[in-house]
Design a protein around this motif. Structure first.
Motif, PDB file in Angstrom:
ATOM      1  N   LYS A   1     -21.223  10.757 -20.355  1.00  0.00           N
ATOM      2  CA  LYS A   1     -20.494   9.688 -19.651  1.00  0.00           C
ATOM      3  C   LYS A   1     -21.450   8.689 -19.007  1.00  0.00           C
ATOM      4  CE  LYS A   1     -16.426  12.374 -18.443  1.00  0.00           C
ATOM      5  NZ  LYS A   1     -15.685  12.974 -17.333  1.00  0.00           N
ATOM      6  N   GLU A   2     -22.615   9.174 -18.577  1.00  0.00           N
ATOM      7  CA  GLU A   2     -23.583   8.312 -17.889  1.00  0.00           C
ATOM      8  C   GLU A   2     -24.773   7.947 -18.774  1.00  0.00           C
ATOM      9  OE1 GLU A   2     -24.765   9.980 -14.145  1.00  0.00           O
ATOM     10  OE2 GLU A   2     -22.728  10.636 -13.671  1.00  0.00           O
ATOM     11  N   ALA A   3     -24.730   8.357 -20.031  1.00  0.00           N
ATOM     12  CA  ALA A   3     -25.865   8.134 -20.932  1.00  0.00           C
ATOM     13  C   ALA A   3     -26.100   6.647 -21.189  1.00  0.00           C
ATOM     14  CB  ALA A   3     -25.625   8.862 -22.252  1.00  0.00           C
ATOM     15  N   LYS A   4     -27.362   6.310 -21.363  1.00  0.00           N
ATOM     16  CA  LYS A   4     -27.737   4.931 -21.660  1.00  0.00           C
ATOM     17  C   LYS A   4     -27.505   4.604 -23.133  1.00  0.00           C
ATOM     18  CE  LYS A   4     -31.113   4.580 -17.963  1.00  0.00           C
ATOM     19  NZ  LYS A   4     -32.519   4.416 -17.613  1.00  0.00           N
TER      20      LYS A   4
ATOM     21  N   LEU B   1     -14.598  12.577 -30.620  1.00  0.00           N
ATOM     22  CA  LEU B   1     -14.341  12.393 -29.184  1.00  0.00           C
ATOM     23  C   LEU B   1     -15.038  11.141 -28.666  1.00  0.00           C
ATOM     24  CD1 LEU B   1     -14.842  16.040 -27.821  1.00  0.00           C
ATOM     25  CD2 LEU B   1     -12.670  14.849 -28.164  1.00  0.00           C
ATOM     26  N   ASN B   2     -14.386  10.492 -27.718  1.00  0.00           N
ATOM     27  CA  ASN B   2     -14.955   9.316 -27.072  1.00  0.00           C
ATOM     28  C   ASN B   2     -15.412   9.725 -25.677  1.00  0.00           C
ATOM     29  OD1 ASN B   2     -15.476   6.966 -25.661  1.00  0.00           O
ATOM     30  ND2 ASN B   2     -13.667   5.886 -26.410  1.00  0.00           N
ATOM     31  N   GLU B   3     -16.723   9.708 -25.470  1.00  0.00           N
ATOM     32  CA  GLU B   3     -17.286  10.189 -24.202  1.00  0.00           C
ATOM     33  C   GLU B   3     -16.888   9.351 -22.991  1.00  0.00           C
ATOM     34  OE1 GLU B   3     -20.033   7.499 -26.301  1.00  0.00           O
ATOM     35  OE2 GLU B   3     -19.129   9.391 -26.903  1.00  0.00           O
ATOM     36  N   LYS B   4     -16.295   8.204 -23.220  1.00  0.00           N
ATOM     37  CA  LYS B   4     -15.853   7.358 -22.098  1.00  0.00           C
ATOM     38  C   LYS B   4     -14.431   7.715 -21.652  1.00  0.00           C
ATOM     39  CE  LYS B   4     -19.686   5.083 -22.304  1.00  0.00           C
ATOM     40  NZ  LYS B   4     -20.775   5.591 -21.506  1.00  0.00           N
ATOM     41  N   GLN B   5     -13.797   8.644 -22.364  1.00  0.00           N
ATOM     42  CA  GLN B   5     -12.419   9.050 -22.035  1.00  0.00           C
ATOM     43  C   GLN B   5     -12.389  10.393 -21.328  1.00  0.00           C
ATOM     44  OE1 GLN B   5      -9.433   9.348 -25.037  1.00  0.00           O
ATOM     45  NE2 GLN B   5      -9.802   7.289 -25.817  1.00  0.00           N
ATOM     46  N   GLU B   6     -11.323  10.605 -20.570  1.00  0.00           N
ATOM     47  CA  GLU B   6     -11.037  11.929 -20.011  1.00  0.00           C
ATOM     48  C   GLU B   6     -10.065  12.590 -20.982  1.00  0.00           C
ATOM     49  OE1 GLU B   6     -12.275  13.443 -17.358  1.00  0.00           O
ATOM     50  OE2 GLU B   6     -13.540  11.728 -16.860  1.00  0.00           O
TER      51      GLU B   6
ATOM     52  N   TYR C   1     -28.670  11.738 -27.277  1.00  0.00           N
ATOM     53  CA  TYR C   1     -28.426  10.672 -26.305  1.00  0.00           C
ATOM     54  C   TYR C   1     -29.613  10.530 -25.368  1.00  0.00           C
ATOM     55  CZ  TYR C   1     -26.927  14.542 -23.215  1.00  0.00           C
ATOM     56  OH  TYR C   1     -26.863  15.704 -22.483  1.00  0.00           O
ATOM     57  N   ILE C   2     -29.690   9.356 -24.768  1.00  0.00           N
ATOM     58  CA  ILE C   2     -30.691   9.099 -23.737  1.00  0.00           C
ATOM     59  C   ILE C   2     -29.946   9.139 -22.410  1.00  0.00           C
ATOM     60  CG2 ILE C   2     -32.365   7.454 -22.826  1.00  0.00           C
ATOM     61  CD1 ILE C   2     -32.700   6.489 -25.773  1.00  0.00           C
ATOM     62  N   ASP C   3     -30.307  10.107 -21.594  1.00  0.00           N
ATOM     63  CA  ASP C   3     -29.561  10.286 -20.337  1.00  0.00           C
ATOM     64  C   ASP C   3     -29.962   9.252 -19.294  1.00  0.00           C
ATOM     65  OD1 ASP C   3     -31.909  11.175 -19.133  1.00  0.00           O
ATOM     66  OD2 ASP C   3     -31.256  13.254 -18.917  1.00  0.00           O
ATOM     67  N   LYS C   4     -29.339   9.330 -18.146  1.00  0.00           N
ATOM     68  CA  LYS C   4     -29.568   8.340 -17.088  1.00  0.00           C
ATOM     69  C   LYS C   4     -31.012   8.332 -16.594  1.00  0.00           C
ATOM     70  CE  LYS C   4     -28.061  11.481 -13.526  1.00  0.00           C
ATOM     71  NZ  LYS C   4     -27.136  11.841 -12.530  1.00  0.00           N
ATOM     72  N   ASP C   5     -31.752   9.452 -16.839  1.00  0.00           N
ATOM     73  CA  ASP C   5     -33.159   9.547 -16.419  1.00  0.00           C
ATOM     74  C   ASP C   5     -34.126   9.235 -17.567  1.00  0.00           C
ATOM     75  OD1 ASP C   5     -32.347  10.411 -13.837  1.00  0.00           O
ATOM     76  OD2 ASP C   5     -32.081  12.448 -14.620  1.00  0.00           O
ATOM     77  N   ASP C   6     -33.602   8.617 -18.644  1.00  0.00           N
ATOM     78  CA  ASP C   6     -34.386   8.233 -19.818  1.00  0.00           C
ATOM     79  C   ASP C   6     -34.933   9.419 -20.613  1.00  0.00           C
ATOM     80  OD1 ASP C   6     -34.070   5.449 -19.695  1.00  0.00           O
ATOM     81  OD2 ASP C   6     -35.623   5.300 -18.147  1.00  0.00           O
ATOM     82  N   LYS C   7     -34.310  10.572 -20.486  1.00  0.00           N
ATOM     83  CA  LYS C   7     -34.698  11.732 -21.295  1.00  0.00           C
ATOM     84  C   LYS C   7     -33.873  11.727 -22.573  1.00  0.00           C
ATOM     85  CE  LYS C   7     -35.880  14.780 -17.482  1.00  0.00           C
ATOM     86  NZ  LYS C   7     -35.357  15.873 -16.662  1.00  0.00           N
TER      87      LYS C   7
END
Length: 193
Positions: free
Chosen positions: A129-132, A79-84, A168-174
């Motif tokens: 989708k928002e992961a760094k 799966l590509n996380e940038k796709q719907e 993954y590293i989320d938008k809050d750097d976790k």
């Protein structure tokens, strides 16, 4: 006195016997399936390799629960996380795997498309989708004490290898670590899994 000495020699037990049978390297899967018998001897699991897809006769091929789990895992990996995604896009992904002879027609039919679609509507998917940074199927190696695995008194270490399904590293750097599970569990038994 001589008989006693001979008896002692014949009855000698090496004090670190467990260290002679503990492997120096193992996998997460082997640890999960590890069995130790009554005598505290490690029971070696028989290793079998599945027949390659191109040798399978599809008429006799049976898709086991374990294989279905592997197939879902494969789809999640692709799966590509940038796709719907909708049902049709997931079916197309499965069809491509079949066209490339990665999976058989029978295996394609055995994949629960709804479960994959459900994952694309999960909190993890939204985070992706928002992961760094997103990393899939990454091998790891860690040195751990054999006593943690075998519950035996030993100073030996074992190199454990495995594959991280997703992190993954989320938008809050976790840093978020994900291990896919497709095992059947009753509601309320998630902690057991």
């Amino acid at each position: 006195k001589k008989i006693k000495k001979i008896e002692d020699i014949l009855n000698y037990k090496y004090p670190n016997e467990i260290d002679t049978i503990i492997p120096t390297k193992t996998s997460v899967t082997a640890i999960k399936e590890l069995e130790i018998n009554k005598d505290k001897k490690i029971v070696k699991n028989e290793i079998t390799f599945p027949k390659p897809n191109f040798l399978n006769d599809e008429k006799e091929e049976k898709v086991t629960a374990a294989r279905r789990g592997t197939l879902v895992h494969l789809c999640l990996q692709k799966l590509n996380e940038k796709q719907e995604y909708d049902i049709k896009k997931i079916q197309n992904l499965i069809e491509k795997l079949e066209e490339k002879k990665i999976i058989t027609k029978k295996e394609a039919k055995a994949i629960n498309v709804g479960k994959i679609l459900e994952f694309t509507h999960s909190k993890i998917w939204e985070d992706l989708k928002e992961a760094k940074e997103v990393q899939k199927e990454k091998p790891f190696y860690i040195n751990i004490s054999a006593s943690e695995i075998y519950n035996e008194k030993t100073d030996q270490n074992i190199l454990v290898q495995g594959i991280i399904d997703l992190y993954y590293i989320d938008k809050d750097d976790k840093l978020i670590l994900v291990d896919y599970k497709t095992d059947y569990i009753k509601d309320g038994d998630e902690r057991i899994l």
